[in-house]
Design a protein around this motif. Sequence first.
Motif, mmCIF file in Angstrom:
data_model
loop_
_atom_site.group_PDB
_atom_site.id
_atom_site.type_symbol
_atom_site.label_atom_id
_atom_site.label_comp_id
_atom_site.label_asym_id
_atom_site.label_seq_id
_atom_site.Cartn_x
_atom_site.Cartn_y
_atom_site.Cartn_z
ATOM 1 N N GLY A 105 0.813 -1.212 0.000
ATOM 2 C CA GLY A 105 0.000 0.000 0.000
ATOM 3 C C GLY A 105 0.843 1.257 0.000
ATOM 4 N N THR A 106 1.937 1.228 0.758
ATOM 5 C CA THR A 106 2.848 2.377 0.795
ATOM 6 C C THR A 106 3.472 2.624 -0.572
ATOM 7 O OG1 THR A 106 3.343 2.055 3.143
ATOM 8 C CG2 THR A 106 4.956 3.269 1.844
ATOM 9 N N GLY A 131 4.402 -9.546 4.069
ATOM 10 C CA GLY A 131 5.510 -9.058 4.876
ATOM 11 C C GLY A 131 6.829 -9.035 4.131
ATOM 12 N N GLY A 132 6.851 -9.520 2.878
ATOM 13 C CA GLY A 132 8.075 -9.553 2.098
ATOM 14 C C GLY A 132 8.231 -8.339 1.195
ATOM 15 N N THR A 133 9.247 -8.375 0.338
ATOM 16 C CA THR A 133 9.536 -7.236 -0.532
ATOM 17 C C THR A 133 9.019 -7.439 -1.949
ATOM 18 O OG1 THR A 133 11.693 -8.182 -1.127
ATOM 19 C CG2 THR A 133 11.623 -6.673 0.768
ATOM 20 N N GLU A 134 8.539 -8.648 -2.275
ATOM 21 C CA GLU A 134 8.036 -8.940 -3.616
ATOM 22 C C GLU A 134 6.568 -9.331 -3.570
ATOM 23 O OE1 GLU A 134 12.008 -10.501 -5.963
ATOM 24 O OE2 GLU A 134 10.673 -11.991 -5.071
ATOM 25 N N ASN A 135 5.934 -9.291 -4.745
ATOM 26 C CA ASN A 135 4.542 -9.684 -4.848
ATOM 27 C C ASN A 135 4.326 -10.348 -6.199
ATOM 28 O OD1 ASN A 135 1.892 -10.025 -4.126
ATOM 29 N ND2 ASN A 135 1.484 -7.851 -3.758
ATOM 30 N N ALA A 136 3.346 -11.212 -6.270
ATOM 31 C CA ALA A 136 2.938 -11.836 -7.522
ATOM 32 C C ALA A 136 1.422 -11.765 -7.560
ATOM 33 C CB ALA A 136 3.424 -13.282 -7.599
ATOM 34 N N MET A 180 7.438 -9.727 -8.965
ATOM 35 C CA MET A 180 8.340 -8.578 -9.052
ATOM 36 C C MET A 180 8.333 -7.838 -7.728
ATOM 37 S SD MET A 180 5.980 -6.041 -11.446
ATOM 38 C CE MET A 180 5.261 -7.312 -12.483
ATOM 39 N N ALA A 181 9.237 -6.878 -7.591
ATOM 40 C CA ALA A 181 9.287 -6.062 -6.377
ATOM 41 C C ALA A 181 7.963 -5.319 -6.199
ATOM 42 C CB ALA A 181 10.440 -5.070 -6.457
ATOM 43 N N LYS A 182 7.585 -5.097 -4.957
ATOM 44 C CA LYS A 182 6.313 -4.425 -4.689
ATOM 45 C C LYS A 182 6.277 -3.016 -5.262
ATOM 46 C CE LYS A 182 4.897 -7.219 -0.741
ATOM 47 N NZ LYS A 182 4.599 -7.314 0.707
ATOM 48 N N ASP A 183 7.437 -2.356 -5.313
ATOM 49 C CA ASP A 183 7.488 -1.035 -5.950
ATOM 50 C C ASP A 183 7.107 -1.132 -7.428
ATOM 51 O OD1 ASP A 183 8.165 0.361 -3.701
ATOM 52 O OD2 ASP A 183 10.308 0.426 -4.112
#
Length: 398
Positions: free
Chosen positions: A215-216, A360-365, A380-383
């Motif tokens: 979200g951030t 809670g991690g730095t990546e998302n799918a 990929m990275a959440k950013d």
Amino acid sequence: MLSGKRVLLVIGGGIAAYKSIELIRLLNKAGASVTCVLTAAAEHFVTPLTVSAIAGTKVYRNIFDLTDEAEMGHIQLSRAADLVVVAPATADLMAKMAGGHADDLATTLLMATDKRVLIAPAMNVRMWTHPATQRNLATLAADGILTVGPDDGDMACGEYGPGRMAEPAAIRDAVTAALTAGPLAGRHVLVTSGPTHEPIDPVRYIANRSSGAQGTALARALAALGASVTFITGPAAAKRPEGVRVVEVETARQMLDAVTAALPADAAVFAAAVADWRMASERPSKMKKTADGALPVLEFAENPDILATVSKLTEGRPRLVVGFAAETDDVTAHATAKRARKGCDWILANDVRPETGIMGGTENAVTLITAEGAETWPRMAKDMVARRLAQRIAEELA
């Protein structure tokens, strides 16, 4: 992207000054011209010759070196740019800016400029969290100074935590956002983030493992495209995004109230992991173990459904309502059913089983589910997920 834009870069005296070289290169590549000012301390980390060679322009170091100082050259220097960037912005430089000091070329031009100023703080974690630095940061924000970073990370001093200067690419993106209107200019986007905490008694609560990172990242990406963002967050671990309106809440009911108060909006993205249940009646004092070992009985009540509430508004409904579905099995099927049940326009589904490391991690799918069907994105990275989603939102609202 930045063609014809003029950036005045003040390089402060910190080890992160080496990153300023890459920043200059990225800004030049984007089409901006960069004029640099080095503080005396900065010259211990980067040389004027190196900076001048990369920037392709004269480097300024001392207010008395300006050949036209009789004509107030520092005034002209400070106002010829479209944006003034301070990177790295050391604790000392921030303190001088907040206090209105003007005892060298850098601080004099920062006082004299009539342009927007963007700072990229960089310092030891203890210096960053020190109350004096946080007071200075608040003062600068109140003065309209833009901020990018700092990030969490390893530092030259061997410590870890917030205080590491934002990466050059992130600073370039912040410069771009400050100098361009962006496709979401004039749009108001609401974003919820993080977990909610539902009290059991004064010391215990029901929660989940959401860090608030996605979200951030999304709030930052939307702001970078020019949106006015209202960011409503539960008690998340993620650092709050800069340049947006932040509303802190704790419970699901507080989040619903904050969402309702933030409407109307052009789009609303509900990335928060809201607790489905709360205590039917919060205990007024801490529950104690009993002598006979009897287990407490907790009675639950269902929390309000924020996504469904906003999706089904008859008046004031955002044009685009986006939800998230954190699932552990049959991800696409459950998320597709959730989109229909809630009445939202899009759902981003993700698999949050512990072995994926996503919550809670730095990546998302994610799989983006719309009325047209399901579109699976690579991990990929959440950013990066945030930037991709923000761009899709901009295209939808165009």
